[in-house]
Design an enzyme around this catalytic site. Structure first.
Site, mmCIF file in Angstrom:
data_model
loop_
_atom_site.group_PDB
_atom_site.id
_atom_site.type_symbol
_atom_site.label_atom_id
_atom_site.label_comp_id
_atom_site.label_asym_id
_atom_site.label_seq_id
_atom_site.Cartn_x
_atom_site.Cartn_y
_atom_site.Cartn_z
ATOM 1 N N ALA A 11 0.997 -1.195 -0.041
ATOM 2 C CA ALA A 11 0.058 0.243 -0.139
ATOM 3 C C ALA A 11 0.905 1.313 0.081
ATOM 4 C CB ALA A 11 -0.809 -0.027 1.251
ATOM 5 N N ARG A 17 -2.638 7.178 -11.403
ATOM 6 C CA ARG A 17 -3.926 7.198 -12.381
ATOM 7 C C ARG A 17 -4.843 7.616 -11.761
ATOM 8 N NH1 ARG A 17 -2.148 1.200 -13.927
ATOM 9 N NH2 ARG A 17 -1.238 1.403 -12.087
ATOM 10 N N GLY A 79 8.911 -0.085 -6.971
ATOM 11 C CA GLY A 79 8.145 -1.133 -7.629
ATOM 12 C C GLY A 79 7.673 -2.182 -6.233
ATOM 13 N N GLY A 103 -3.243 -3.488 -1.634
ATOM 14 C CA GLY A 103 -4.249 -2.297 -0.915
ATOM 15 C C GLY A 103 -5.242 -1.778 -1.885
ATOM 16 N N ASP A 104 -4.932 -1.978 -3.292
ATOM 17 C CA ASP A 104 -6.040 -1.330 -4.130
ATOM 18 C C ASP A 104 -6.916 -2.568 -4.713
ATOM 19 O OD1 ASP A 104 -4.095 -2.719 -5.954
ATOM 20 O OD2 ASP A 104 -4.058 -1.215 -7.292
ATOM 21 N N ASN A 171 -2.757 -11.637 -14.203
ATOM 22 C CA ASN A 171 -2.230 -11.775 -12.829
ATOM 23 C C ASN A 171 -3.018 -10.830 -11.847
ATOM 24 O OD1 ASN A 171 -0.478 -11.941 -10.619
ATOM 25 N ND2 ASN A 171 0.534 -10.149 -11.123
HETATM 26 C C1 UD1 Z 1 0.171 -4.782 -10.624
HETATM 27 C C2 UD1 Z 1 0.900 -6.028 -11.104
HETATM 28 C C3 UD1 Z 1 0.321 -6.535 -12.327
HETATM 29 C C4 UD1 Z 1 -1.195 -6.946 -11.751
HETATM 30 C C5 UD1 Z 1 -1.760 -5.861 -11.055
HETATM 31 C C6 UD1 Z 1 -3.380 -6.548 -10.302
HETATM 32 C C7 UD1 Z 1 3.348 -5.627 -10.537
HETATM 33 C C8 UD1 Z 1 4.635 -5.220 -11.263
HETATM 34 N N1 UD1 Z 1 2.170 -5.502 -11.655
HETATM 35 O O1 UD1 Z 1 0.276 -3.966 -11.328
HETATM 36 O O2 UD1 Z 1 0.769 -7.531 -12.681
HETATM 37 O O3 UD1 Z 1 -1.835 -7.484 -12.907
HETATM 38 O O4 UD1 Z 1 -1.004 -5.501 -10.053
HETATM 39 O O5 UD1 Z 1 -4.054 -5.546 -9.877
HETATM 40 O O6 UD1 Z 1 3.404 -6.098 -9.636
HETATM 41 N N2 UD1 Z 1 2.890 -0.550 -4.337
HETATM 42 C C9 UD1 Z 1 3.967 -0.437 -3.629
HETATM 43 N N3 UD1 Z 1 5.298 0.000 -3.866
HETATM 44 C C10 UD1 Z 1 5.616 0.285 -5.069
HETATM 45 C C11 UD1 Z 1 4.632 0.077 -6.074
HETATM 46 C C12 UD1 Z 1 3.287 -0.395 -5.726
HETATM 47 O O7 UD1 Z 1 3.684 -0.771 -2.437
HETATM 48 O O8 UD1 Z 1 6.924 0.694 -5.263
HETATM 49 C C13 UD1 Z 1 1.566 -0.921 -4.153
HETATM 50 C C14 UD1 Z 1 0.306 -0.120 -4.542
HETATM 51 O O9 UD1 Z 1 0.211 0.953 -3.613
HETATM 52 C C15 UD1 Z 1 -0.476 -1.241 -4.857
HETATM 53 C C16 UD1 Z 1 -0.143 -2.391 -5.003
HETATM 54 O O10 UD1 Z 1 1.354 -2.393 -4.713
HETATM 55 O O11 UD1 Z 1 -1.316 -1.184 -3.889
HETATM 56 C C17 UD1 Z 1 0.117 -2.682 -6.726
HETATM 57 O O12 UD1 Z 1 0.499 -1.415 -7.429
HETATM 58 P P1 UD1 Z 1 0.146 -0.879 -8.747
HETATM 59 O O13 UD1 Z 1 1.028 0.373 -9.196
HETATM 60 O O14 UD1 Z 1 -1.189 -0.392 -8.658
HETATM 61 O O15 UD1 Z 1 0.339 -2.180 -9.946
HETATM 62 P P2 UD1 Z 1 -0.373 -2.267 -11.034
HETATM 63 O O16 UD1 Z 1 0.293 -1.593 -12.326
HETATM 64 O O17 UD1 Z 1 -1.834 -2.457 -10.866
HETATM 65 CA CA CA Z 2 -3.127 -1.780 -9.232
#
Ligand code: UD1
Ligand code: CA
Length: 417
Positions: A11, A17, A79, A103-104, A171
């Site tokens: 989270a 976006r 990431g 978290g999302d 995924n």
């Molecule tokens: C991610 C997955 C994707 C999947 C999708 C499902 C990766 C690289 N990609 O993409 O394969 O289909 O979720 O919903 O994992 N977050 C952190 N730290 C960071 C980046 C993100 O804690 O540095 C957390 C965000 O707060 C969020 C979650 O990880 O809760 C997912 O991040 P987000 O950027 O939404 O990933 P997606 O592009 O949706």
């Molecule tokens: Ca996401």
């Protein structure tokens, strides 16, 4: 408690976006920050430990995280793999299974994650992914399978070629790991992609190349695993959650005439045999008793506490107010910061003037009062037991028990009214 289970909630992200100054996981679904649902889900799995990874505006996000959850701070948002790495410090000394929740992804059900963990343990896998088939997979990572149809990797949308983009299996992000396999693969993840991020999804191909056992479990209802990245998705999730909340109430004996136009927030309570008419909004921290009739076009805001057998009709707003048993307020009202007794009749157009421009004040309306149409009660004010107001009265002084007040400003009639 499952001593061999730990849960990581990701989270830390900003949620670019969403185009918002509020961190994404704090955006509300049916009146509750989406992270709240994920934290509940984590607790419902009864793990030994839960770690939430926070980053962007973490002081704010922490408010949604109970004290029993450990917090790891991701300083640079580089990431999902990096986020998991940061959390491992908080999992020292634990071994066994680690489940990653996002978290999302607020609609996910306990049974689904339970099923994932069960499958993972039965197969003694290195990792078990929760996948879904989507007609429109845009935005999600796609699941790659080898010629034996075993999962061999995940390709992110940004890196995907046209062939990959045609893959409908996505995924969901929810993964169940053997902790050792996770730790050993994380160190090998490189940020060699367009976003220059460390993708957790790269762990899959790393484990595959080592001959690890990777399982995929497809979810039946893909909606459950929906990730919220934009406000369009937020609205979709809200709709899905709303229909679930409304269905739960109906199954518990509340009639909802038109679930599609009835908006009830997470945490509201409604007693059996109450009827909710269309275009009614019931916000969080609202309690409604049994056999009440609410709406159409009613808005009950936080702190509205409605006892049994109450009728609240059309076009009224009620907040921070207790409404006693058998009380009626059927048309056009604003009742705020008020304690209303039992068997009170509140006429059309009644207003509690609770705000003087600086402070809010309370109104007390005792049992068996009759409030005439278009009465304004200028708070602070008390309306005595069994008293009445005439139509259009502006009440600026307390009305003693059994008396009638009329006019502007209202004066007390000498005779018992
Ligand atoms: C991610 C997955 C994707 C999947 C999708 C499902 C990766 C690289 N990609 O993409 O394969 O289909 O979720 O919903 O994992 N977050 C952190 N730290 C960071 C980046 C993100 O804690 O540095 C957390 C965000 O707060 C969020 C979650 O990880 O809760 C997912 O991040 P987000 O950027 O939404 O990933 P997606 O592009 O949706
Ligand atoms: Ca996401």
């Amino acid at each position: 408690m499952d001593k061999k289970l730990a849960i990581i909630i990701l989270a830390a992200g900003k949620g670019v976006r969403m185009k918002s100054s509020l961190p994404k996981v704090m955006h509300k679904v049916c009146g509750r920050p989406m992270l709240g649902y994920v934290v509940d889900l984590a607790f419902s799995l009864n793990p030994k430990r839960i770690v939430a990874v926070l980053g962007h505006k973490h002081e704010l996000v922490r408010k949604e995280v109970p004290a029993r959850v450990r917090v790891a701070i991701q300083k640079r948002l580089s990431g999902t793999a990096d986020a998991v790495k940061v959390s491992l410090k908080e999992l020292k000394g634990l071994s066994g299974t680690v489940v990653i929740l996002y978290g999302d992804v607020p609609l996910l059900k306990r049974e689904t994650v339970k099923g994932l963990i069960k499958r993972h343990l039965e197969n003694n896998a290195d990792v078990t992914l929760l996948t879904a088939d989507l007609k429109k997979p845009k935005g999600y990572g796609r699941v790659l399978r080898d010629k034996y149809s075993s999962v061999c990797g995940i390709v992110e949308e940004k890196e995907a070629d046209d062939f990959d983009k045609d893959i409908k299996e996505i995924n969901t992000g929810i993964m169940c790991f053997n902790k050792k396999s996770l730790e050993s693969a994380l160190g090998k993840v490189r940020a060699d992609n367009k976003k220059k991020e460390y993708y957790l999804t790269d762990v899959i191909k790393i484990l595959y190349s080592r001959g690890g056992l990777i399982e995929g479990m497809k979810i039946e209802d893909a909606n459950e695993a929906m990730g919220i990245n934009s406000r369009v998705e937020l609205a979709k999730a809200n709709l899905l959650m709303q229909s679930k909340i409304n269905e739960d109430f109906m199954l518990k004996g509340v009639s909802i005439i038109d679930p599609g136009s009835t908006f009830i927030n997470y945490g509201a309570k409604i007693g059996q045999d109450s009827v909710i008419y269309p275009f009614t909004v019931i916000e969080s921290d609202v309690k409604i008793g049994k056999r009440c009739s609410i709406g159409p076009f009613a808005r009950l805001r936080e702190g509205a506490h409605i006892l049994d057998d109450v009728t609240l009709g059309n076009f009224l707003e009620i907040t921070r107010a207790k409404i006693g048993k058998n009380t009626f307020a059927k048309h056009f009202c604003y009742i705020a910061d008020t304690r209303v007794g039992n068997s009170v009749n509140i006429g059309a157009g009644t207003v509690t003037a609770n705000f003087d421009g600086l402070n809010k004040h309370n109104t007390v309306i005792k049992d068996k009062v009759f409030i005439g149409s278009d009465t304004i009660m200028v708070a602070p004010v008390k309306v005595g037991k069994g008293s009445k107001t005439g139509a259009g009265a502006v009440v600026i002084r307390d009305i003693p028990d059994g008396k009638t007040a009329v006019g502007v400003p209202a004066r007390i009639l000498k005779k018992k009214g």
